[in-house]
Design an enzyme around this catalytic site. Structure first.
Site, mmCIF file in Angstrom:
data_model
loop_
_atom_site.group_PDB
_atom_site.id
_atom_site.type_symbol
_atom_site.label_atom_id
_atom_site.label_comp_id
_atom_site.label_asym_id
_atom_site.label_seq_id
_atom_site.Cartn_x
_atom_site.Cartn_y
_atom_site.Cartn_z
ATOM 1 N N HIS A 126 69.593 -64.204 112.788
ATOM 2 C CA HIS A 126 69.588 -64.737 114.156
ATOM 3 C C HIS A 126 71.025 -64.639 114.693
ATOM 4 C CE1 HIS A 126 69.362 -67.959 117.225
ATOM 5 N NE2 HIS A 126 68.057 -67.818 117.171
ATOM 6 N N ASP A 204 70.572 -70.256 106.168
ATOM 7 C CA ASP A 204 70.084 -70.697 107.470
ATOM 8 C C ASP A 204 68.631 -71.133 107.294
ATOM 9 O OD1 ASP A 204 68.808 -70.809 109.899
ATOM 10 O OD2 ASP A 204 69.638 -68.942 110.687
ATOM 11 N N GLN A 207 64.097 -72.019 110.043
ATOM 12 C CA GLN A 207 62.643 -71.811 110.035
ATOM 13 C C GLN A 207 61.986 -72.295 108.746
ATOM 14 O OE1 GLN A 207 60.965 -70.967 112.642
ATOM 15 N NE2 GLN A 207 62.639 -70.266 113.945
ATOM 16 N N LYS A 230 63.215 -78.195 115.483
ATOM 17 C CA LYS A 230 62.207 -77.277 114.932
ATOM 18 C C LYS A 230 61.334 -77.963 113.881
ATOM 19 C CE LYS A 230 65.029 -73.151 115.631
ATOM 20 N NZ LYS A 230 64.399 -72.419 116.741
ATOM 21 N N CYS A 368 66.634 -63.534 119.750
ATOM 22 C CA CYS A 368 68.030 -63.719 119.292
ATOM 23 C C CYS A 368 68.305 -62.923 118.024
ATOM 24 C CB CYS A 368 68.370 -65.193 119.078
ATOM 25 S SG CYS A 368 68.314 -66.140 120.586
HETATM 26 C C1 LIG Z 1 66.401 -68.341 111.942
HETATM 27 C C2 LIG Z 1 67.106 -69.116 113.003
HETATM 28 N N1 LIG Z 1 68.396 -69.418 112.857
HETATM 29 C C3 LIG Z 1 69.068 -70.132 113.771
HETATM 30 C C4 LIG Z 1 68.450 -70.576 114.912
HETATM 31 C C5 LIG Z 1 69.249 -71.378 115.907
HETATM 32 O O1 LIG Z 1 68.770 -72.668 115.967
HETATM 33 P P1 LIG Z 1 69.314 -73.681 117.087
HETATM 34 O O2 LIG Z 1 69.171 -72.962 118.390
HETATM 35 O O3 LIG Z 1 68.416 -74.857 116.956
HETATM 36 O O4 LIG Z 1 70.726 -73.971 116.754
HETATM 37 C C6 LIG Z 1 67.114 -70.284 115.118
HETATM 38 C C7 LIG Z 1 66.438 -70.694 116.360
HETATM 39 O O5 LIG Z 1 65.485 -70.089 116.789
HETATM 40 C C8 LIG Z 1 66.414 -69.550 114.130
HETATM 41 O O6 LIG Z 1 65.122 -69.260 114.280
#
Ligand SMILES: Cc1ncc(COP(=O)(O)O)c(C=O)c1O
Length: 411
Positions: A126, A204, A207, A230, A368
């Protein structure tokens, strides 16, 4: 509730937002990878805090401040338990996954990286696990290398990992579950390989944390990040877990109130982790809402949620695979609870717009993960992502709508 077989239909009733029509049609919310809906228990916890306990934390000696502080710190203890951390001191509250990775990249990265070092990422990250590292690479002169993705089936090419883990690699930051592909990466194995070489690992968990059981000790990483919103919690709150010795050796990320031991006009002494990383008045209702969300999810059992979401995703994947002119992304087997796809000659945004008119909330775009999209030779995909309050009838409705869209485009 029988813990082994949750009553999914009853749980769904805990989510007031799901009981509504959109464009005159019953809402089918399949955008859970973007954000999850909130159960009554979380909404009530927020209302209770603002109606009864609102005060600043760690400052006052009055009753409300004591209550707010106790609730804030109880959430830290709960978050430690949620992901198997050894102590609550290893839990830093952040705004979300993005801020957690920025904190590690800036506080750990700027101190420990130099020209010639390598930051290892994967091609499916991401933007929040790409851009912070690019910024730190620019500041330190470090380079970025990537574990390749195999193609539409969206697996990491694990045969390349050992040759990529060179002496120059100082940090390996990887996504646990891909938000664009549904791939579940073997993070424990990847962290073990890196750890043998003394490489710091970041996972990370945006998800994964709310969708499957997570134990940071079993994963064996050094840092783990996730977002409250999430996992049925509020927006604006997230968790960074880090090994105590790493957190304590990191300089502060931001300066301000509450993160200090003593301040002089020229010099400041900082508190230890986690308070060193929580400058200023924090989001107080966020951890309190997150606490309620973690209790709620663990009462259902994340192993149950995982199985439920996987079953729905497999069902949706098979149904889509049975249609003509559908390109599917991500692994055929052992996928997480989402499907990413394209209809031939139809832009993903058109799919999402038409689905919305039918009450079905999907996501379309690059999710993203723009470099990954380019690698796959597309600009965007459409995505349906599931959670435990979705059911098979909603997947059937989604497939029906996809067929109608295909018909509309003369397919
Ligand atoms: C795999 C992953 N990493 C990071 C993020 C970023 O999360 P946040 O926008 O809540 O900081 C997301 C959000 O969609 C994500 O799906």
């Amino acid at each position: 509730m029988n813990r082994s077989t949750p009553d999914w239909a009853r749980l769904r009733k805990d989510f007031p937002i799901l009981d509504q029509k959109v464009h005159g049609k019953p809402l089918v919310y399949l955008d859970n990878a973007a954000t999850a809906q909130k159960p009554r228990a979380v909404i009530d916890a927020l209302v209770h805090y603002y109606e009864r306990d609102n005060a600043n934390v760690h400052r006052g000696i009055h009753e409300l401040s004591n209550r707010a502080t106790a609730a804030y710190e109880a959430a830290r203890v709960r978050a430690a338990k949620f992901i198997g951390a050894k102590t609550a001191e290893e839990i830093v509250f952040t705004r979300g996954t993005t801020e957690g990775i920025n904190l590690v990249a800036n506080a750990w990265g700027v101190k420990n990286l130099k020209a010639g070092d390598v930051i290892l990422l994967t091609e499916m990250e991401h933007h929040s696990n790409l851009v912070p590292w690019q910024l730190v690479a620019q500041r330190t002169g470090a380079k970025i290398a990537y574990v390749p993705v195999t193609g539409d089936e969206g697996l990491l090419d694990l045969s390349k990992v050992d040759s990529l883990l060179t002496k120059q690699v100082k940090v390996f930051s990887m996504v646990h579950i891909s938000n664009s592909l549904g791939t579940v990466n073997p993070v424990a194995d990847l962290c073990a390989r890196a750890r043998k070489l003394g490489i710091v690992t970041v996972v990370d968990g945006a998800q994964s944390a709310g969708h499957c059981p997570v134990d940071v000790q079993a994963i064996g990483c050094d840092f783990f990040v996730f977002s409250g919103h999430k996992i049925c919690g509020p927006t604006g709150i997230g968790v960074l877990w880090g090994r105590q010795e790493l957190l304590d050796a990191m300089p502060p990320y931001q300066g301000g109130g509450e993160m200090i031991l003593s301040v002089g006009y020229q010099k400041t002494e900082f508190k230890n982790a986690p308070h060193r990383f929580e400058a200023g008045t924090p989001d107080i209702s966020g951890p309190i809402g997150l606490h309620a969300a973690m209790d709620y999810l663990d009462a259902i059992g994340r192993e149950n949620i995982w199985k439920h979401d996987q079953d729905l995703a497999n069902y949706a994947y098979d149904k889509l695979a049975g249609l003509k002119n559908v390109r599917l992304f991500g692994p055929k087997k052992e996928r997480a609870g989402l499907v990413s796809f394209l209809l031939k000659d139809v832009h993903a945004h058109d799919v999402v717009t038409l689905a919305d008119q039918a009450g079905v909330a999907l996501r379309g775009g690059h999710h993203c993960t723009q470099p990954l999209m380019h690698k796959l030779g597309v600009e965007s995909t459409a995505r349906a992502s599931f959670y435990f309050y979705n059911d098979q009838a909603e997947v059937d409705r989604f497939i029906e709508v996809i067929k109608e869209i295909q018909k509309f485009f003369g397919q």
